[in-house]
Design a protein around this motif. Sequence first.
Motif, PDB file in Angstrom:
ATOM      1  N   GLY A  29      -8.352  -1.520  -9.671  1.00 18.67           N
ATOM      2  CA  GLY A  29      -7.609  -0.098  -9.838  1.00 18.67           C
ATOM      3  C   GLY A  29      -6.396  -0.313 -10.452  1.00 18.67           C
ATOM      4  O   GLY A  29      -6.243  -1.167 -11.190  1.00 18.67           O
ATOM      5  N   GLN A  30      -5.478   0.669 -10.261  1.00 15.88           N
ATOM      6  CA  GLN A  30      -4.033   0.891 -10.660  1.00 15.88           C
ATOM      7  C   GLN A  30      -3.230  -0.194 -10.451  1.00 15.88           C
ATOM      8  O   GLN A  30      -3.556  -0.724  -9.332  1.00 15.88           O
ATOM      9  CB  GLN A  30      -3.538   2.189 -10.354  1.00 15.88           C
ATOM     10  N   LEU A  31      -2.416  -0.740 -11.302  1.00 14.11           N
ATOM     11  CA  LEU A  31      -1.379  -1.752 -10.823  1.00 14.11           C
ATOM     12  C   LEU A  31      -0.337  -1.076 -10.092  1.00 14.11           C
ATOM     13  O   LEU A  31       0.132  -0.047  -9.967  1.00 14.11           O
ATOM     14  CB  LEU A  31      -0.361  -2.018 -12.177  1.00 14.11           C
ATOM     15  N   LYS A  32       0.047  -2.155  -9.216  1.00 15.98           N
ATOM     16  CA  LYS A  32       0.823  -1.774  -8.038  1.00 15.98           C
ATOM     17  C   LYS A  32       2.292  -2.043  -8.604  1.00 15.98           C
ATOM     18  O   LYS A  32       2.475  -2.584  -9.532  1.00 15.98           O
ATOM     19  CB  LYS A  32       0.639  -2.491  -6.801  1.00 15.98           C
ATOM     20  N   ASP A  33       3.408  -1.577  -7.560  1.00 15.37           N
ATOM     21  CA  ASP A  33       4.951  -1.541  -8.278  1.00 15.37           C
ATOM     22  C   ASP A  33       5.210  -2.857  -8.792  1.00 15.37           C
ATOM     23  O   ASP A  33       5.883  -3.132  -9.721  1.00 15.37           O
ATOM     24  CB  ASP A  33       5.673  -1.035  -7.050  1.00 15.37           C
ATOM     25  N   LEU A  34       4.830  -4.289  -8.300  1.00 15.99           N
ATOM     26  CA  LEU A  34       5.349  -5.441  -8.592  1.00 15.99           C
ATOM     27  C   LEU A  34       4.449  -6.085  -9.585  1.00 15.99           C
ATOM     28  O   LEU A  34       4.805  -7.475  -9.870  1.00 15.99           O
ATOM     29  CB  LEU A  34       5.825  -6.292  -7.209  1.00 15.99           C
ATOM     30  N   CYS A  35       3.565  -5.413 -10.080  1.00 15.25           N
ATOM     31  CA  CYS A  35       2.415  -6.178 -10.628  1.00 15.25           C
ATOM     32  C   CYS A  35       2.528  -5.701 -12.145  1.00 15.25           C
ATOM     33  O   CYS A  35       2.953  -4.723 -12.449  1.00 15.25           O
ATOM     34  CB  CYS A  35       1.038  -5.837 -10.118  1.00 15.25           C
TER      35      CYS A  35
ATOM     36  N   LEU B 107      -0.152  -5.050   0.855  1.00 14.33           N
ATOM     37  CA  LEU B 107       0.175  -4.041   1.794  1.00 14.33           C
ATOM     38  C   LEU B 107      -0.604  -2.873   1.363  1.00 14.33           C
ATOM     39  O   LEU B 107      -0.560  -1.781   2.296  1.00 14.33           O
ATOM     40  CB  LEU B 107       1.787  -3.973   1.458  1.00 14.33           C
ATOM     41  N   TYR B 108      -0.705  -2.250   0.164  1.00 14.03           N
ATOM     42  CA  TYR B 108      -1.587  -1.017  -0.001  1.00 14.03           C
ATOM     43  C   TYR B 108      -2.939  -0.927   0.749  1.00 14.03           C
ATOM     44  O   TYR B 108      -2.960   0.115   1.479  1.00 14.03           O
ATOM     45  CB  TYR B 108      -1.808  -1.020  -1.583  1.00 14.03           C
ATOM     46  N   PRO B 109      -3.985  -1.747   0.702  1.00 11.30           N
ATOM     47  CA  PRO B 109      -5.050  -1.593   1.867  1.00 11.30           C
ATOM     48  C   PRO B 109      -4.751  -1.647   3.113  1.00 11.30           C
ATOM     49  O   PRO B 109      -5.210  -1.197   3.984  1.00 11.30           O
ATOM     50  CB  PRO B 109      -5.844  -2.756   1.231  1.00 11.30           C
ATOM     51  N   LEU B 110      -3.771  -2.771   3.510  1.00  3.57           N
ATOM     52  CA  LEU B 110      -3.168  -2.815   4.808  1.00  3.57           C
ATOM     53  C   LEU B 110      -2.721  -1.588   5.452  1.00  3.57           C
ATOM     54  O   LEU B 110      -2.824  -1.375   6.610  1.00  3.57           O
ATOM     55  CB  LEU B 110      -2.037  -3.906   5.183  1.00  3.57           C
ATOM     56  N   PHE B 111      -1.927  -0.773   4.778  1.00  2.00           N
ATOM     57  CA  PHE B 111      -1.431   0.334   5.295  1.00  2.00           C
ATOM     58  C   PHE B 111      -2.360   1.669   5.026  1.00  2.00           C
ATOM     59  O   PHE B 111      -1.925   2.788   5.226  1.00  2.00           O
ATOM     60  CB  PHE B 111      -0.032   0.694   4.556  1.00  2.00           C
ATOM     61  N   GLY B 112      -3.444   1.432   4.603  1.00  2.00           N
ATOM     62  CA  GLY B 112      -4.451   2.177   4.528  1.00  2.00           C
ATOM     63  C   GLY B 112      -4.124   3.461   3.325  1.00  2.00           C
ATOM     64  O   GLY B 112      -4.896   4.468   3.215  1.00  2.00           O
ATOM     65  N   LYS B 113      -3.551   2.937   2.353  1.00  2.00           N
ATOM     66  CA  LYS B 113      -3.416   3.752   1.011  1.00  2.00           C
ATOM     67  C   LYS B 113      -4.555   4.339   0.357  1.00  2.00           C
ATOM     68  O   LYS B 113      -4.696   5.469  -0.138  1.00  2.00           O
ATOM     69  CB  LYS B 113      -2.501   3.312   0.117  1.00  2.00           C
ATOM     70  N   PRO B 114      -5.389   3.506   0.304  1.00  2.00           N
ATOM     71  CA  PRO B 114      -6.942   3.884  -0.295  1.00  2.00           C
ATOM     72  C   PRO B 114      -7.520   5.203   0.335  1.00  2.00           C
ATOM     73  O   PRO B 114      -8.375   5.884  -0.263  1.00  2.00           O
ATOM     74  CB  PRO B 114      -7.843   2.678  -0.374  1.00  2.00           C
ATOM     75  N   PHE B 115      -7.227   5.418   1.697  1.00  2.00           N
ATOM     76  CA  PHE B 115      -7.663   6.421   2.434  1.00  2.00           C
ATOM     77  C   PHE B 115      -6.863   7.522   2.320  1.00  2.00           C
ATOM     78  O   PHE B 115      -7.144   8.775   2.294  1.00  2.00           O
ATOM     79  CB  PHE B 115      -7.883   6.266   3.762  1.00  2.00           C
ATOM     80  N   GLU B 116      -5.430   7.413   2.040  1.00  2.00           N
ATOM     81  CA  GLU B 116      -4.559   8.520   1.824  1.00  2.00           C
ATOM     82  C   GLU B 116      -4.420   9.223   0.691  1.00  2.00           C
ATOM     83  O   GLU B 116      -4.431  10.546   0.529  1.00  2.00           O
ATOM     84  CB  GLU B 116      -3.011   7.787   2.176  1.00  2.00           C
ATOM     85  N   TYR B 117      -4.709   8.591  -0.346  1.00  2.00           N
ATOM     86  CA  TYR B 117      -4.781   8.710  -1.857  1.00  2.00           C
ATOM     87  C   TYR B 117      -6.097   8.555  -2.572  1.00  2.00           C
ATOM     88  O   TYR B 117      -5.993   7.697  -3.360  1.00  2.00           O
ATOM     89  CB  TYR B 117      -3.505   8.267  -2.504  1.00  2.00           C
TER      90      TYR B 117
ATOM     91  N   GLN C 189      -8.024   9.579  -4.543  1.00  2.00           N
ATOM     92  CA  GLN C 189      -8.270   9.873  -5.970  1.00  2.00           C
ATOM     93  C   GLN C 189      -7.761   8.473  -6.811  1.00  2.00           C
ATOM     94  O   GLN C 189      -8.089   8.338  -8.059  1.00  2.00           O
ATOM     95  CB  GLN C 189      -7.910  11.030  -6.616  1.00  2.00           C
ATOM     96  N   GLN C 190      -6.713   8.006  -6.336  1.00  2.00           N
ATOM     97  CA  GLN C 190      -6.213   6.870  -6.970  1.00  2.00           C
ATOM     98  C   GLN C 190      -6.784   5.448  -6.782  1.00  2.00           C
ATOM     99  O   GLN C 190      -6.452   4.560  -7.249  1.00  2.00           O
ATOM    100  CB  GLN C 190      -4.601   7.013  -6.645  1.00  2.00           C
ATOM    101  N   TYR C 191      -7.882   5.447  -6.029  1.00  2.00           N
ATOM    102  CA  TYR C 191      -8.301   4.260  -5.634  1.00  2.00           C
ATOM    103  C   TYR C 191      -9.889   4.230  -5.620  1.00  2.00           C
ATOM    104  O   TYR C 191     -10.428   5.244  -5.524  1.00  2.00           O
ATOM    105  CB  TYR C 191      -7.956   3.947  -4.066  1.00  2.00           C
ATOM    106  N   HIS C 192     -10.500   3.139  -5.944  1.00  2.00           N
ATOM    107  CA  HIS C 192     -11.919   2.914  -6.060  1.00  2.00           C
ATOM    108  C   HIS C 192     -12.651   2.693  -4.670  1.00  2.00           C
ATOM    109  O   HIS C 192     -11.782   2.515  -3.651  1.00  2.00           O
ATOM    110  CB  HIS C 192     -12.270   1.594  -6.695  1.00  2.00           C
ATOM    111  N   ASN C 193     -13.894   2.757  -4.493  1.00  2.00           N
ATOM    112  CA  ASN C 193     -14.552   2.650  -3.332  1.00  2.00           C
ATOM    113  C   ASN C 193     -14.441   1.051  -2.773  1.00  2.00           C
ATOM    114  O   ASN C 193     -14.313   1.094  -1.387  1.00  2.00           O
ATOM    115  CB  ASN C 193     -16.112   2.960  -3.326  1.00  2.00           C
ATOM    116  N   ARG C 194     -14.575   0.328  -3.624  1.00  2.00           N
ATOM    117  CA  ARG C 194     -14.411  -1.185  -3.082  1.00  2.00           C
ATOM    118  C   ARG C 194     -12.866  -1.178  -2.510  1.00  2.00           C
ATOM    119  O   ARG C 194     -12.672  -2.000  -1.556  1.00  2.00           O
ATOM    120  CB  ARG C 194     -14.466  -1.932  -4.513  1.00  2.00           C
TER     121      ARG C 194
END
Length: 558
Positions: free
Chosen positions: A445-451, A463-473, A475-480
Amino acid sequence: MMNSFGLLLLLLFIIQAVVTTINGDRVEILIPKGSIAGEKYSLNDGHSVTRFLGIPYAKPPIGKLRFRRPVPIEKWNQTIEALQWPNNCHQKPKFLHRYQNKNFVEDCLYLNIWSPNVNVNEENLKPVLIWIHGGALIEGGTSHSLFDLARLSVMTDAITVSINYRLNGFGFFYSDQIDEIKGNQGLWDQTMALQWINDNIRYFGGNPNSITLMGNSAGSWAVSLHILSPVSRNLFHNAILLSGAANFYATKNPKDFVQKSLDIIRMIGCASEDDNTITESIVECMEQIEMEKVEELSKIRSLVVIDGEFLPDHPNNMIKSGNHKKDFNLLVSTVEDEGSFIFAQTNSSFSSEELSLNDAKFILLQYIDLFVSNHKSFDKDSMLKIYFSKFNEFYDDSDLFKKQVGIAFGDLLLTCPTLNFAKQLYESDSSTINVYQWFYKAKLGQLKDLCTKWSGTCHTDELYPLFGKPFEYRQQYHNREREISQEIIDFIKSFIRTGKPGQTQMEWQKYFKTNKNEIETITITPYYEIGNNYKTHESFKFNLKQIECEIIWNAFYQ
């Protein structure tokens, strides 16, 4: 029969008031020092959570308290309205747009609590997960949007807590002349927050006997230090290290700290060339100067001082002597490319220009000398072979060369110290310490801040999957990415309850020892790898980066 004190505690626990407001349900909690109002609201999937933002756990560290250890907050008469993100501690933030509170000031010693259900009794208290943010001990804060722990609280069915602590010169200023200013103020802040949580979390539905401490990067440095510190090691029960341990680069002895501090204090104007100690008059000057000048002390790269109290000795010596927390479970992780972000942030031409193979090798050696100036000699030829042996003079792939530079440098500064800390801790007391390890190698998916495009899986990407961001946003994340997020959160949920990262079907083994010969044993370090592809039996592997950590970079850690 319950005595009057016990009855009072029980009453304090169950007395709660709920009042409807426009934005959600107002929830008021009464704790021994006063009442605190939070807000119950719904996430985008309908699950509800109650949050309390900006609870003070210590007096504001201003004026004469600027460089002192934190002072406990006193009782308050009016309800604390814990409805807004708290101030962040003073710093120069790199990602200002990510902060939900854009104030960076000295009055910053606050914590935040998320609870799936505050209306529980003593028999149903939930586990507690405390988050310590990273940022090299010079930046970061709980109001960063990545560190909204609501989703993690709901998906783990746990109480989540994040804490602010003093940074840079405010949080790590040392005087060799004043007993009350022996450095590590930011770590003492964290310790006071931990004590506050132990004393009060039951009123928010949390179990004070089931506390897990988790941090990433410099936050992981902090967690490793709390595992060691006799001051704080008994304030939590299990720990999660994400890409960092303070056994290398993070610590300094007092003598070195004083001399490096004086060089900066002279430039600030609070010391003269004749000063060779940090005296009361120097401290008085430092207490009155502008915040921006105090921040100059962050130029001292290793900010944690071996103060003889919070940190009695160098971390390696403490582990060897068995002076550390016992009888607990540790979950440790690193990512594929821990170092590329350093080059991207400190060398703009590194990202934009094409690199030859020789350029890449030169820059790597240059950065090693720059960041670890007092290192012992090491086998440079062998190191370069390990990281660049797959290329020859005819191979031309600038992005791949850059990635290898980032991986190598990240191994030196973050990966190997983390893995060495976990392994040495286990070997120090293998009968009471259980260690589980995972390795994050997914880049989707999209590049994260430090990438960057050319880097591997980057520092903080997990940290993005650990904090559940793919469920919060969504449209910005793939199903995987959502599947990975669910998987990580599931094993965190298991770990904070049982001390084991739950896995179905395939066994996730902890570190174990086996016989090398009739006299010696060796430690085997199993780990679980999370990548772009789905889990198979091949995702469970052994001895991650053993050659790199125990042979190539070992000279740096002695």
